[in-house]
Each structure stands twice: as C-alpha cells, then as structure tokens.
Design an enzyme around this catalytic site. Structure first.
Site, short mmCIF file in Angstrom:
data_model
loop_
_atom_site.label_atom_id
_atom_site.label_comp_id
_atom_site.label_asym_id
_atom_site.label_seq_id
_atom_site.Cartn_x
_atom_site.Cartn_y
_atom_site.Cartn_z
N CYS A 11 -1.73 46.63 11.36
CA CYS A 11 -2.64 45.71 12.05
C CYS A 11 -1.81 44.59 12.63
O CYS A 11 -0.59 44.62 12.58
CB CYS A 11 -3.70 45.18 11.10
SG CYS A 11 -3.01 44.16 9.80
N VAL A 24 6.12 37.33 2.96
CA VAL A 24 5.23 38.41 2.51
C VAL A 24 4.95 39.40 3.65
O VAL A 24 5.14 40.60 3.49
CB VAL A 24 3.91 37.83 1.93
CG1 VAL A 24 3.01 38.97 1.44
CG2 VAL A 24 4.21 36.86 0.80
N ARG A 29 1.20 48.11 7.22
CA ARG A 29 0.53 47.98 5.91
C ARG A 29 0.80 49.24 5.09
O ARG A 29 -0.08 50.09 4.92
CB ARG A 29 -0.98 47.78 6.10
CG ARG A 29 -1.39 46.59 6.97
CD ARG A 29 -1.02 45.25 6.39
NE ARG A 29 -1.79 44.87 5.23
CZ ARG A 29 -2.88 44.11 5.25
NH1 ARG A 29 -3.34 43.68 6.39
NH2 ARG A 29 -3.51 43.80 4.14
N PRO A 30 2.04 49.39 4.57
CA PRO A 30 2.36 50.60 3.81
C PRO A 30 1.56 50.68 2.51
O PRO A 30 1.09 49.66 2.00
CB PRO A 30 3.85 50.44 3.51
CG PRO A 30 4.12 48.98 3.59
CD PRO A 30 3.13 48.42 4.57
N ILE A 31 1.43 51.90 1.97
CA ILE A 31 0.74 52.05 0.68
C ILE A 31 1.63 52.82 -0.31
O ILE A 31 1.14 53.42 -1.25
CB ILE A 31 -0.65 52.74 0.83
CG1 ILE A 31 -0.53 54.10 1.55
CG2 ILE A 31 -1.64 51.84 1.52
CD1 ILE A 31 -1.78 54.97 1.35
N ASP A 32 2.95 52.78 -0.07
CA ASP A 32 3.87 53.54 -0.93
C ASP A 32 3.77 53.13 -2.41
O ASP A 32 3.91 53.97 -3.30
CB ASP A 32 5.31 53.40 -0.41
CG ASP A 32 5.74 51.95 -0.28
OD1 ASP A 32 5.06 51.21 0.45
OD2 ASP A 32 6.72 51.55 -0.91
N LYS A 73 -13.41 36.41 -1.34
CA LYS A 73 -13.49 37.74 -0.72
C LYS A 73 -12.53 38.71 -1.40
O LYS A 73 -12.88 39.84 -1.72
CB LYS A 73 -13.14 37.64 0.78
CG LYS A 73 -12.89 38.97 1.46
CD LYS A 73 -12.53 38.81 2.92
CE LYS A 73 -11.07 38.59 3.21
NZ LYS A 73 -10.20 39.78 3.13
N ASN A 74 -11.28 38.26 -1.59
CA ASN A 74 -10.25 39.18 -2.09
C ASN A 74 -10.41 39.51 -3.57
O ASN A 74 -9.73 40.41 -4.08
CB ASN A 74 -8.85 38.64 -1.81
CG ASN A 74 -8.50 38.72 -0.33
OD1 ASN A 74 -9.26 39.30 0.45
ND2 ASN A 74 -7.38 38.15 0.04
N ARG A 88 -15.13 38.23 9.09
CA ARG A 88 -14.65 39.09 8.00
C ARG A 88 -14.37 38.25 6.75
O ARG A 88 -14.41 38.79 5.65
CB ARG A 88 -13.36 39.80 8.42
CG ARG A 88 -13.55 40.90 9.44
CD ARG A 88 -12.26 41.68 9.62
NE ARG A 88 -11.60 41.81 8.34
CZ ARG A 88 -10.30 41.62 8.12
NH1 ARG A 88 -9.52 41.31 9.11
NH2 ARG A 88 -9.80 41.75 6.92
N ASP A 145 -1.75 33.94 3.34
CA ASP A 145 -3.06 33.78 3.99
C ASP A 145 -3.34 32.32 4.40
O ASP A 145 -4.39 32.05 4.98
CB ASP A 145 -4.17 34.28 3.05
CG ASP A 145 -4.22 35.80 2.99
OD1 ASP A 145 -3.49 36.46 3.77
OD2 ASP A 145 -4.97 36.34 2.16
N ARG A 167 -8.64 47.38 6.05
CA ARG A 167 -7.56 48.02 5.32
C ARG A 167 -7.74 47.93 3.81
O ARG A 167 -7.24 48.77 3.05
CB ARG A 167 -6.21 47.42 5.74
CG ARG A 167 -5.74 48.05 7.01
CD ARG A 167 -4.95 47.13 7.90
NE ARG A 167 -5.03 47.64 9.26
CZ ARG A 167 -5.95 47.27 10.14
NH1 ARG A 167 -6.83 46.34 9.81
NH2 ARG A 167 -6.00 47.80 11.33
#
Ligand code: UD1
Length: 432
Positions: free
Chosen positions: A117, A341, A122-125, A22-23, A411, A319, A93
C-alpha cells in the site's frame, strides 16, 4: 466521492472523548472466531475498517450485532467456511488477522494475501513462519495463503524480521496457539498496547497467556474458550492526533478516556516541542491500570524543532509520524523524523509541501525546515495517517484546504469533522 473542506486558523477549545482503539478492536473481533458463545465488546469505534471486518466475519459464519453505545455482540454460528476472499481483504490489510484464529479453531484457513500500500510493502513472512512453526502446512497459491493443521503444537517462535517484530504477526501467532497443544513461547513479541489488549481479552475468555507486554510471551494451550464481556482500550493514535490538532492551532483541548501511559513517548516529544500537557487522575480504580485520566493540552502556537525516530512501542509510533511532520513544518528551525518501522511511509510529505511546507526526504528521514505558516490548497489523502496530517495542516493553514480521497480518514477516525467542529474547527464534507 467526498472531500473535506477546512477553513484554517480557528483555535480548538473544549473537551473530547477518545474512541476505542481501532488496532485493538480488529484483532479482538477476529479472535471471537476462537470462542464458543457470545462476546459483548464495548468501545468498538464506528469506522469503515470495523465494518469491513464485520463483513469478513459474517462471511465466515459469525453473527455480529451492533448495539448502542459502541457495543458489538459477536457469536459464531457456523464454522464451516474458512475463506476470507480477495474482494473483502483488499480494502483492509489488517484482514490477515483472521488467519490465526481460523487455523486455531477450524484447522484450516484460506486468506487472500494482502498487497502493498502507499506506506510500502506489507510482507507476511513472520505470520507464515509462526504458523509453520506451530505445525501448520502452508501453501501460497493464486494470491491466497492456504494453511491447514488440525491441532497446532506449542513450540518456541522467534518473531524477528528486518524491521523488528510484527504487531499483527504476534496477534496471529497468539490466536493460533491459544487452542493449541502444550506451551508456545513467542520471543521478540510485539509489545504494543493493542497486542496486550488482545491477550487480556483472550485471558478473559479462558486462555492462559503470560508475559503480556513483554518481549517473551508464553501461551499454554487450552481446550476451549468462551464468550465474555470486554471494553477496548482507548485509541492512543487518535489521542496523539487530537493532541497535535489542538496544539497546532494554539488551542486548549481536554482529552477524556485516555491512558497517558500508552502515550509516554508522544507526550515527551510534544513537551520538547513546547506544548503544555497536564495529566489529571479523575478517579482511582482498584489498581493503577483502572484509574481514569484526562489530559489537558495547551499551546501558544510557537513550536521548537526536534528530532524524532519512529520505532516499535514504547517508541514514538510510526502511526504518529505524519502528524508530527505536519506540526513540525511550522516549528522555528530544522527538525528531523527518522522512520524505522515503515521506511517508505512518506507520501504525506509532497502534499504538505504543496501547502507551503519545506520538507525533503533523505532515505527514511524527513528533514523539516520550519516555515512561518502553511497555506490552504487542494491536497490528496493517500493513507489513513497521511490524511490525519493533512487535516492538522488544514486546521492551521491560512485560507481553505480541500482534502480529496477522504475515505482513508473514515477508516480510522470516527466522525472526525463533527468532533473537531465541536471544538471550534470550521470544516465540512462536500461531494467531489
Ligand atoms: C500494525 C498496525 C499499523 C501500524 C503497524 C506498526 C494494525 C491493524 N495495524 O500493522 O497501524 O502502523 O502495526 O506499528 O494493528 N513485517 C515484516 N514481515 C511480516 C510482518 C511485518 O517484515 O511478516 C515488517 C513490516 O513491513 C514493517 C514492520 O515489520 O516494516 C512492522 O509491521 P507490523 O508490525 O507487522 O505492522 P502491522 O501489524 O501490519
């Protein structure tokens, strides 16, 4: 809404084929926004996350056609829209992975900012830092990241955050830079096999990326990329989950379509726990990467306690943290799992305790006091991998387990109950 009902205590036995990752599938599908012509991608799993990304791509003028045998054809037809709206992004996300390719090919992107979540913020910096370094103008407005930049310029980007590198951050910068001008160097790049798969795919489309799988990746910008054929790598997280599911029931499971090299840290821990894992080469390709393998997982149902730390690749993946917790909850002695993580990723613990486990959290560490057995009850899935840990617990628990909020598992695990049932599990879906 549906729930999963599991009657525990049935050892899993037989062969099972691992799905495409999936990833890897998600960023590779998003990267098709960069291409001219059609791509034919094999090994696309049937998951709701894949459907969600297809909807986002369709909204962005892309034709996606599901063919048989997990193949998806993707063609950009109209490149005028640059918006990924909240209604579509909020359910996944990972939708942020359209940011880099939109900017790289269309010179602009407006993507809804993903919220936090149940596994934490879940930062996106790092994504923003990377595209800004490439010369994009970025504004955060009304819940959207709005980026513009006609032709991005190569530079050196250091992608280090408080928790190390970022998987999708690396993917986004890679996708933004492939059509940029000159050379981009990503230092502290994520090395996960899924990032490697994206880079290998892009190279097949005409990109020039080196340092794949290393901490420093080099991207030499090209003018154009074209459609290609590609097969997604097998899902190492699905494989690890099924290894634990087989082992926890004291069964014997043969996993096919697997790359054992992607699971070294997971296999190492499972062996320490007392599980027998044999890898067989089924056929040799023209390089070690092309060999076909299978893994035979066998256990006697007795497990040793161990200490695990979830780390970026090649460490034990975050995961897999929840699934290991379920297994260790019936080990003989005290285990610990440290999460490096996503330090807040412990929502599964309270649900496992409701099934009779004895786990307590101390900051980002789970201390697991092994108990002789778990007992079935009604539990709540709160995220994808937490659901997988509850399925594992349900398979070995005494009595019946009901897992609510089942949509999380769809998912990331294709037809999970059908496939586990084919191995001897007793489980089915019911309406809540
Ligand atoms: C991806 C995976 C997810 C996996 C995670 C870590 C996909 C679709 N999802 O998520 O299954 O659990 O990698 O292996 O591939 N961070 C920042 N700033 C950023 C981005 C991330 O501080 O800009 C932090 C995160 O909060 C986290 C850590 O970095 O603590 C790793 O996150 P990241 O690798 O970005 O996860 P994703 O790529 O979102």
């Amino acid at each position: 809404m549906e729930k999963m009902v599991i009657e525990g205590g049935n050892p899993l036995r037989g062969n099972i084929r691992i799905s495409g990752a999936k990833n890897a599938a998600l960023p590779i599908m998003a990267s098709c926004l960069l291409l001219k012509g059609t791509s034919r991608i094999q090994g696309i799993p049937e998951l709701t996350d894949v459907k969600t990304l297809c909807e986002i791509l369709i909204n962005l003028g892309v034709k996606t056609e599901r063919c048989k045998d997990h193949t998806l054809e993707i063609t950009v037809q109209d490149d005028s829209n640059v918006t990924a709206p909240y209604e579509l992004v909020r359910t996944m996300r990972a939708s942020i992975c359209v940011l880099g390719p939109l900017l790289g090919r269309r010179g602009a992107a407006k993507v809804s900012i993903p919220g936090g979540c149940s596994i934490g913020p879940r930062p996106i910096d790092l994504h923003i830092k990377g595209i800004k370094a490439l010369g994009a103008e970025v504004e955060m407005k009304d819940g959207y990241v709005i980026a513009t930049g006609k032709r991005l310029k190569g530079t050196t980007v250091y992608l280090g955050g408080v928790a190390g590198s970022s998987v999708l951050g690396t993917c986004n910068i890679l996708m933004a830079a492939v059509l940029g001008e000159g050379r981009t160097i990503i230092t502290n790049a994520a090395c996960e096999p899924e990032v490697q798969d994206l880079a290998n795919f892009l190279n097949k489309t005409g990109a020039k990326i080196t340092g794949i799988g290393e901490k420093t990746m080099i991207i030499d910008g090209v003018d154009e990329l074209h459609g290609t054929e590609y097969t997604i790598i097998p899902d190492r997280i699905e494989a690890g989950t099924l290894m634990i599911a087989g082992a926890v029931t004291g069964g014997r499971v043969v996993l096919q379509n697997i790359i054992p090299g992607h699971l070294t840290s997971v296999i190492d821990k499972l062996v320490e726990i007392g599980i027998d894992i044999q890898t067989r080469t089924i056929s040799k390709g023209n390089s070690p990467g092309k060999n076909v393998y299978e893994c035979i997982v066998e256990s006697n149902g007795h497990f040793n306690p161990v200490n695990i730390t979830a780390l970026p690749y090649p460490g034990v993946p975050t995961d897999m943290q929840a699934q290991f917790t379920a297994l260790l909850s019936i080990a003989k002695g005290v285990s610990s799992i440290t999460e490096k993580v996503f330090p807040h990723r412990f929502v599964h613990v309270a649900e496992l305790n409701r099934m009779g486990a004895n786990i307590r959290n101390d900051d980002a560490v789970s201390i697991i006091n092994g108990v002789p057995s778990l007992s079935g009850t009604t539990v709540m899935a709160s995220d994808l991998r937490a659901s997988a840990s509850l399925v594992i617990a349900g398979l070995v628990a005494k009595g019946v387990t009901e897992i609510r909020r089942l949509y999380h598992i769809d998912r990331g695990y294709e037809k999970i109950e059908e496939r586990l049932t084919s191995l001897g599990a007793k489980m089915w879906r019911e309406r809540e």
